[in-house]
Enzyme design. Structure first.
Site, PDB file in Angstrom:
ATOM      1  N   HIS A  60       0.831  -1.205   0.000  1.00  0.00           N
ATOM      2  CA  HIS A  60       0.000   0.000   0.000  1.00  0.00           C
ATOM      3  C   HIS A  60       0.869   1.260   0.000  1.00  0.00           C
ATOM      4  O   HIS A  60       0.632   2.199  -0.770  1.00  0.00           O
ATOM      5  CB  HIS A  60      -0.913  -0.013   1.225  1.00  0.00           C
ATOM      6  CG  HIS A  60      -1.856   1.151   1.300  1.00  0.00           C
ATOM      7  ND1 HIS A  60      -3.134   1.104   0.809  1.00  0.00           N
ATOM      8  CD2 HIS A  60      -1.701   2.399   1.811  1.00  0.00           C
ATOM      9  CE1 HIS A  60      -3.736   2.265   1.013  1.00  0.00           C
ATOM     10  NE2 HIS A  60      -2.883   3.076   1.632  1.00  0.00           N
ATOM     11  N   GLU A  61       1.891   1.288   0.854  1.00  0.00           N
ATOM     12  CA  GLU A  61       2.710   2.501   0.984  1.00  0.00           C
ATOM     13  C   GLU A  61       3.556   2.762  -0.259  1.00  0.00           C
ATOM     14  O   GLU A  61       3.776   3.919  -0.629  1.00  0.00           O
ATOM     15  CB  GLU A  61       3.605   2.396   2.224  1.00  0.00           C
ATOM     16  CG  GLU A  61       2.859   2.259   3.537  1.00  0.00           C
ATOM     17  CD  GLU A  61       1.942   3.435   3.836  1.00  0.00           C
ATOM     18  OE1 GLU A  61       2.098   4.496   3.200  1.00  0.00           O
ATOM     19  OE2 GLU A  61       1.055   3.289   4.685  1.00  0.00           O
TER      20      GLU A  61
ATOM     21  N   HIS B 152       1.641   4.722  -2.675  1.00  0.00           N
ATOM     22  CA  HIS B 152       1.698   6.160  -2.422  1.00  0.00           C
ATOM     23  C   HIS B 152       3.037   6.746  -2.868  1.00  0.00           C
ATOM     24  O   HIS B 152       3.101   7.852  -3.405  1.00  0.00           O
ATOM     25  CB  HIS B 152       1.492   6.435  -0.938  1.00  0.00           C
ATOM     26  CG  HIS B 152       0.082   6.265  -0.475  1.00  0.00           C
ATOM     27  ND1 HIS B 152      -0.975   6.968  -0.996  1.00  0.00           N
ATOM     28  CD2 HIS B 152      -0.448   5.456   0.480  1.00  0.00           C
ATOM     29  CE1 HIS B 152      -2.094   6.618  -0.384  1.00  0.00           C
ATOM     30  NE2 HIS B 152      -1.806   5.688   0.506  1.00  0.00           N
TER      31      HIS B 152
ATOM     32  N   HIS C 205      -5.641   7.448  -2.523  1.00  0.00           N
ATOM     33  CA  HIS C 205      -6.521   6.346  -2.171  1.00  0.00           C
ATOM     34  C   HIS C 205      -7.585   6.109  -3.233  1.00  0.00           C
ATOM     35  O   HIS C 205      -7.956   7.014  -3.979  1.00  0.00           O
ATOM     36  CB  HIS C 205      -7.204   6.615  -0.828  1.00  0.00           C
ATOM     37  CG  HIS C 205      -6.338   6.319   0.339  1.00  0.00           C
ATOM     38  ND1 HIS C 205      -6.434   6.990   1.535  1.00  0.00           N
ATOM     39  CD2 HIS C 205      -5.327   5.430   0.503  1.00  0.00           C
ATOM     40  CE1 HIS C 205      -5.537   6.523   2.378  1.00  0.00           C
ATOM     41  NE2 HIS C 205      -4.852   5.577   1.779  1.00  0.00           N
TER      42      HIS C 205
END
Length: 501
Positions: free
Chosen positions: A179-180, A183, A189
């Site tokens: 997930h990170e 980013h 998101h």
């Protein structure tokens, strides 16, 4: 031959026409000039994500590295990271590992507590990590592309989430990194539950939104001219409606009181929160007990601010990077997403933002621009812009005096943000204004655009998990279905929900 007086009249008429054209074009530029960056969206596919052409590297060949940490086995770390980047490479990006972590574009570090990036970790539990978006227009790299993981956590190394219960309080590092890193390469998101970038723990496979988001940033961006990457179904993916949940909108926000939440810092960095905290936590600030000792008594301004806070008196309230801030006089309170006050607060506002003001002042507005820069409004008319990466002050902007010509006093003007729109309000006159220039976007702004009735004596409007109106008599009201909640006698005292001492 034309008489001289007729020639003069013609010249005068032509001059008047030229002046009118110049004035018209000037007004058009002043009132309709948008500084927003257009985002190219592929309308041929359903999308549930927000993208920015600013967030991304200038190449599809991205290097990465990881700095080992003594607590974890290096082989486990490398295998996990390799698996994460292999998954993201399915989007068409090419990831290459390099040994020197300082030279890599995506850099993974493990830190404890305060690590000099303005986002300290809190020890075991709650905050697990955060990441900084890349920016293709920045000359200095700064923290862009960095992923920080809380080294106080106990991680297990497994890319499958089916057996999380077997690991008790351990955290799946693969899920966090997957997930990170999203980013760190530029994705915000997604509201699609099948997406890796959905703000809750998910699986280890990319969703349609993840592919589409990377396509818009790296392959279909108007700043780039690469051949558009064609999405191929590497695995079966579920498609959903392009509509998003009502709480999500077009903002990088999400409900903060749900289980397995990833707490984000809006448009700058994202913070991952351990999923096992009390599900009964809400965004409402928890009760605070202030011990007014002799040390407080020597600082009369702080003592005065605390007393005002505890009686419900606030100057403004805002959500910045996903956290609640309450401003009173020269001080501010900062709350975690679970409602707990950060240690050491209240602090002087100048401690967090270098507002160059000598003497007493008060913050009357605080908001984020569409690109994530933080703006602090002081004494109603002066606004200070802080860089989203370095948090350095880079511009001071005055609110144009002609913005609300019928406003009887500039001290009655409030500026607030709702659903990615910025408004100025005074004496029930409302205007939508530009985030960067603070100039008017529309000559007339319909009151219906706000979604709530205009109430007198407002000091600010809070838009987070609902819309709340705050008045100068220390009261607030929640807007329900575009109406002020009348079931609770309209306005309640701020001490009932926001300033509990």
């Amino acid at each position: 031959m034309m008489p001289q007086y007729e020639r003069k009249q013609i010249i005068i008429h032509i001059s008047c026409v030229i002046i009118c054209v110049v004035v018209t074009l000037t007004l058009f530029h002043v009132f309709w000039n948008d500084n927003y960056i257009a985002v190219d969206v592929n309308y041929d596919v359903p999308y549930n994500f927000s993208v920015s052409p600013d967030f991304g590297f200038n190449t599809t060949n991205i290097t990465w590295s990881l700095k080992p940490y003594y607590k974890y086995d290096i082989n486990d770390l490398m295998n996990t990271a390799n698996s994460v980047f292999k998954i993201w490479s399915r989007t068409g990006l090419n990831f290459t590992y390099i040994k020197n972590v300082d030279e890599a574009m995506v850099r993974i570090y493990f830190y404890r507590q305060d690590h000099n990036d303005s986002f300290p970790f809190d020890g075991k539990g709650k905050i697990l990590g955060h990441a900084f978006y890349p920016n293709r227009h920045r000359i200095n790299r700064g923290l862009a592309g960095e992923v920080h993981i809380d080294a106080d956590e106990q991680f297990y190394f497994n890319d499958k989430l089916e057996n999380m219960s077997e690991y008790d309080d351990s955290i799946n590092l693969h899920a966090i990194l997957l997930h990170e890193v999203g980013h760190a390469i530029g994705l915000l998101h997604s509201a699609n539950k099948s997406s890796i970038m959905y703000p809750y723990y998910g699986g280890s496979k990319l969703g349609v939104d993840d592919f589409n988001g990377i396509q818009q940033i790296y392959f279909a961006n108007k700043y780039k001219h690469n051949k558009i990457f064609t999405y191929n179904k590497y695995h079966k993916l579920e498609t959903t409606s392009s509509s998003t949940p009502s709480y999500y909108g077009n903002r990088d926000r999400y409900p903060i009181n749900k289980k397995r939440s990833l707490s984000s810092v809006f448009n700058i960095t994202t913070t991952t929160v351990k999923p096992s905290y009390d599900k009964n936590n809400t965004f409402t600030p928890q009760k605070i007990c202030f011990n007014i000792t002799s040390s407080y008594k020597t600082h009369n301004t702080k003592l005065t601010a605390i007393r005002k806070y505890c009686t419900g008196h606030i100057d403004t309230i805002s959500v910045i990077r996903g956290e609640l801030y309450i401003f009173v006089d020269e001080y501010h309170w900062r709350f975690r997403s679970n409602g707990l006050l950060y240690s050491g607060y209240p602090l002087k506002t100048t401690h967090s933002w270098s507002v160059p003001i000598i003497g007493r002042f008060k913050v009357t507005s605080a908001f984020e621009t569409l690109t994530g820069d933080i703006v602090i409004g002081v004494n109603y008319t002066t606004f200070y812009y802080f860089d989203r990466m370095s948090m350095q002050l880079y511009r001071m902007q005055k609110l144009p005096l002609h913005l609300l010509p019928r406003c009887r006093s500039t001290k009655k003007t409030i500026v607030f943000s709702i659903d990615s729109h910025l408004y100025a309000l005074c004496d029930r006159i409302i205007r939508e204004i530009d985030f960067n220039s603070l100039r008017m976007k529309r000559m007339k702004t319909k009151r219906s655009m706000l979604g709530f009735p205009l109430v007198s004596n407002l000091i600010t409007v809070l838009d987070h998990d609902g819309i709340y109106l705050f008045r100068n008599d220390n009261t607030y009201a929640e807007v329900i279905r575009s109406r002020v909640d009348s079931s609770s006698s309209y306005f309640k005292n701020n001490t009932d929900k926001w300033t509990i001492c």
